[in-house]
Scaffold this active site. Structure first.
Site, PDB file in Angstrom:
ATOM      1  CG  LEU A 163      -2.059  -1.043   1.168  1.00 45.93           C
ATOM      2  CD1 LEU A 163      -2.905  -0.984   2.449  1.00 45.93           C
ATOM      3  CD2 LEU A 163      -2.975  -0.848  -0.045  1.00 45.93           C
ATOM      4  CB  CYS A 215       7.230  -9.977 -11.998  1.00 46.55           C
ATOM      5  SG  CYS A 215       8.649 -11.080 -11.927  1.00 46.55           S
ATOM      6  NE  ARG A 236      14.266  -8.038 -16.376  1.00 47.56           N
ATOM      7  CZ  ARG A 236      14.410  -9.335 -16.106  1.00 47.56           C
ATOM      8  NH1 ARG A 236      14.169 -10.238 -17.047  1.00 47.56           N
ATOM      9  NH2 ARG A 236      14.784  -9.742 -14.914  1.00 47.56           N
TER      10      ARG A 236
HETATM   11  P1  NAD Z   1      16.383 -13.428 -16.584  1.00 50.96           P
HETATM   12  O1  NAD Z   1      16.193 -12.826 -17.899  1.00 50.96           O
HETATM   13  O2  NAD Z   1      17.141 -12.727 -15.517  1.00 50.96           O
HETATM   14  O3  NAD Z   1      17.085 -14.857 -16.754  1.00 50.96           O
HETATM   15  C1  NAD Z   1      16.730 -15.804 -17.712  1.00 50.96           C
HETATM   16  C2  NAD Z   1      17.971 -16.557 -18.132  1.00 50.96           C
HETATM   17  O4  NAD Z   1      17.581 -17.616 -18.998  1.00 50.96           O
HETATM   18  C3  NAD Z   1      18.982 -15.717 -18.917  1.00 50.96           C
HETATM   19  O5  NAD Z   1      20.250 -15.794 -18.278  1.00 50.96           O
HETATM   20  C4  NAD Z   1      19.027 -16.373 -20.295  1.00 50.96           C
HETATM   21  O6  NAD Z   1      20.309 -16.353 -20.890  1.00 50.96           O
HETATM   22  C5  NAD Z   1      18.603 -17.794 -19.960  1.00 50.96           C
HETATM   23  N1  NAD Z   1      18.084 -18.570 -21.087  1.00 50.96           N
HETATM   24  C6  NAD Z   1      17.214 -18.180 -22.056  1.00 50.96           C
HETATM   25  N2  NAD Z   1      16.979 -19.203 -22.894  1.00 50.96           N
HETATM   26  C7  NAD Z   1      17.692 -20.255 -22.448  1.00 50.96           C
HETATM   27  C8  NAD Z   1      17.853 -21.601 -22.892  1.00 50.96           C
HETATM   28  N3  NAD Z   1      17.208 -22.070 -23.960  1.00 50.96           N
HETATM   29  N4  NAD Z   1      18.671 -22.424 -22.202  1.00 50.96           N
HETATM   30  C9  NAD Z   1      19.330 -21.962 -21.114  1.00 50.96           C
HETATM   31  N5  NAD Z   1      19.223 -20.707 -20.637  1.00 50.96           N
HETATM   32  C10 NAD Z   1      18.410 -19.861 -21.302  1.00 50.96           C
HETATM   33  O7  NAD Z   1      14.916 -13.781 -16.066  1.00 50.96           O
HETATM   34  P2  NAD Z   1      14.382 -13.824 -14.553  1.00 50.96           P
HETATM   35  O8  NAD Z   1      14.098 -12.445 -14.077  1.00 50.96           O
HETATM   36  O9  NAD Z   1      15.257 -14.716 -13.740  1.00 50.96           O
HETATM   37  O10 NAD Z   1      12.968 -14.521 -14.766  1.00 50.96           O
HETATM   38  C11 NAD Z   1      12.873 -15.891 -15.124  1.00 50.96           C
HETATM   39  C12 NAD Z   1      11.431 -16.330 -14.913  1.00 50.96           C
HETATM   40  O11 NAD Z   1      11.101 -16.265 -13.518  1.00 50.96           O
HETATM   41  C13 NAD Z   1      10.389 -15.490 -15.636  1.00 50.96           C
HETATM   42  O12 NAD Z   1       9.348 -16.327 -16.051  1.00 50.96           O
HETATM   43  C14 NAD Z   1       9.890 -14.551 -14.548  1.00 50.96           C
HETATM   44  O13 NAD Z   1       8.580 -14.125 -14.778  1.00 50.96           O
HETATM   45  C15 NAD Z   1       9.945 -15.451 -13.339  1.00 50.96           C
HETATM   46  N6  NAD Z   1      10.086 -14.748 -12.077  1.00 50.96           N
HETATM   47  C16 NAD Z   1      10.940 -13.685 -11.982  1.00 50.96           C
HETATM   48  C17 NAD Z   1      11.094 -13.030 -10.770  1.00 50.96           C
HETATM   49  C18 NAD Z   1      12.025 -11.868 -10.657  1.00 50.96           C
HETATM   50  O14 NAD Z   1      11.957 -11.159  -9.626  1.00 50.96           O
HETATM   51  N7  NAD Z   1      12.896 -11.611 -11.604  1.00 50.96           N
HETATM   52  C19 NAD Z   1      10.380 -13.475  -9.639  1.00 50.96           C
HETATM   53  C20 NAD Z   1       9.549 -14.576  -9.763  1.00 50.96           C
HETATM   54  C21 NAD Z   1       9.405 -15.202 -10.982  1.00 50.96           C
END
Ligand code: NAD
Length: 437
Positions: A254, A264, A331
């Site tokens: 809030l 996200c 982002r």
């Molecule tokens: P990010 O972009 O930081 O990391 C993703 C990684 O995946 C990158 O390092 C990329 O090089 C790698 N990648 C892509 N394709 C690949 C492949 N084919 N093989 C191997 N590696 C590969 O993303 P993130 O912020 O960690 O988010 C990941 C997921 O988690 C998303 O779905 C997001 O919504 C979810 N999520 C994120 C958060 C957050 O706070 N960032 C919290 C909860 C959930």
């Protein structure tokens, strides 16, 4: 103890990989980004996240955590494979599952024993079933596998603590065999009585979107309360506090500001609306939260124009670029649209962030004039706008600050400054929901 491979070594994959190693599992964090893996193998940490370096080092030194750019062989070596790749927003608001599906194809080709394929990425309901079909079609062996949904709730900035001491763990499973393995992966959390919600895969997938959408609604709601408070002389902080004292509401989320951002909420709310549309369900509340969030950027710009009506040629110091404090993630950060809005009316923008300047330039605004200190950024500015609630900015010395400015104008879009002090030192100020108190 289980052999785990986490595919995708970003904010979620690296923290959860290191965290699961800390729980006693043997973990390989794999990524196709070789430069990231090289850096990790050399002892570096590619992202800014408090406490992460220590967590990684501890588990590397204990030989529980390794890194690999060879995704295929990492899959072969593991019993439980976590998918933690990105699921960015597609052209129509949907979650783009290309990266998740690419990983599923790699898993199918390298299925050399019974494996659990667990989505940690945020994926829309139905993805588990889709992955199951993809792997079944693509597999080149007779080995069995189970698909599990284990959505991640960590928050950037406090990700390590959130992972090691979560409010809850959600496990969507289709078989007792998979449930038993997942219980072992999270054994440390079972022992310390963390609430574990075990359910089916679609329910687990829905829980993540329901949670994020609800939090986004809370933020948009309090932002609208703040906007009215500004008009009528009410104090939104007191309103939020009194609301939060009602146990049915809770005080969390809030906090008014420039609207939510990050990797996200913006994409997850849009993806939920899209999924609803696919099934004939109109998410009116979530749609309204999205619209309110978008216009909150304009609310901040309007406050800037209230203080400096003609911004053309005026110098604006932006303090804070990250979408929230304690992260380098930019982002969907509110700073991006606000800077673009200022530049569109001819303002000259200088910016400071303790950590996120490089990412802002690398990913979005290569020509942004970023400075290394608050003083350098605010010197001769006609207007200061605070966009990220970094502790360093909470502690700004308003008395001294005034001496550097061309004109004492501040938009405190995070309500981090003392209204009493702003008044005492003669600032023209706007904040969010407290401007008239
Ligand atoms: P990010 O972009 O930081 O990391 C993703 C990684 O995946 C990158 O390092 C990329 O090089 C790698 N990648 C892509 N394709 C690949 C492949 N084919 N093989 C191997 N590696 C590969 O993303 P993130 O912020 O960690 O988010 C990941 C997921 O988690 C998303 O779905 C997001 O919504 C979810 N999520 C994120 C958060 C957050 O706070 N960032 C919290 C909860 C959930």
């Amino acid at each position: 103890m289980r052999n785990i491979c986490v595919i995708g070594t970003g904010y979620v994959g690296l923290v959860s990989g290191a965290g699961m190693a800390d729980f006693g599992n043997s973990v390989i964090c794999a990524d196709i980004d070789k430069s990231k893996i090289d850096m990790l193998q050399d002892g570096g940490i590619p992202i800014y996240e408090p406490g992460l370096k220590e967590l990684v080092e501890r588990n590397v030194n204990a030989s529980r955590l390794t890194f690999s750019a060879d995704v295929a062989s990492s899959v072969k070596d593991a019993e439980v494979i976590f998918i933690a790749v990105g699921t960015p927003m597609g052209d129509n608001g949907e979650a783009d599952l290309k990266m998740v599906e690419a990983v599923a194809t790699t898993i199918a080709k390298n299925l050399n024993s019974y494996k659990i394929v667990c989505t940690k990425s945020t994926v829309p309901v139905g993805t588990g079933a889709r992955l199951e079909a993809l792997i079944e079609q693509g597999k080149e062996s007779d080995f069995e596998f189970d698909v599990v949904s284990n959505p991640e709730f960590l928050r950037e900035g406090s990700a390590v603590k959130d992972f090691l001491l979560p409010d809850r763990v959600v496990l969507g499973v289709n078989s007792e065999r998979a449930a038993n393995v997942m219980r072992e992966v999270y054994r440390s959390l079972f022992i310390n009585e963390t609430p574990i919600v075990i359910t089916n895969v679609p329910t687990a997938e829905m829980i993540k979107y329901a949670s994020n959408a609800f939090l986004a609604v809370k933020i948009s709601f309090i932002n609208e309360m703040a906007n009215l408070s500004d008009k009528v002389g009410a104090d939104v902080h007191t309103i939020a506090r009194a609301m939060g004292l009602d146990g049915r509401i809770s005080s969390k989320f809030l906090h008014p500001g420039p609207g939510y951002g990050g990797s996200c909420f913006p994409k997850d709310t849009e993806a939920l609306v899209y999924t609803g549309e696919q099934h004939g369900v109109d998410f009116q509340v979530v749609k309204a939260a999205i619209a309110a969030n978008k216009s909150q950027r304009d609310v901040i710009l309007a406050k800037a124009k209230e203080l400096v009506p003609d911004l053309k040629g005026k110098t604006v110091a932006i303090l804070g670029l990250a979408f929230k404090a304690n992260t380098d993630d930019v982002r969907d950060t509110p700073a991006l649209e606000i800077i673009q809005g200022l530049e569109a009316v001819g303002a000259i923008v200088k910016a400071y962030d303790p950590i996120a300047s490089d990412n802002m330039k690398k990913f979005f605004l290569p020509n942004l004039d970023t400075r290394d200190s608050v003083v350098d950024t605010v010197t001769d500015a006609d207007l200061v706008i605070i966009l990220t609630p970094w502790n360093e900015l909470r502690g700004l010395g308003l008395k001294d600050l005034k001496g550097y400015l061309n004109a004492p104008n501040i938009v405190d879009a995070r309500n981090v400054l003392s209204v009493d002090q702003l008044k005492e030192y003669g600032y023209n100020y706007r904040n969010v929901g407290r401007s008239k108190i």
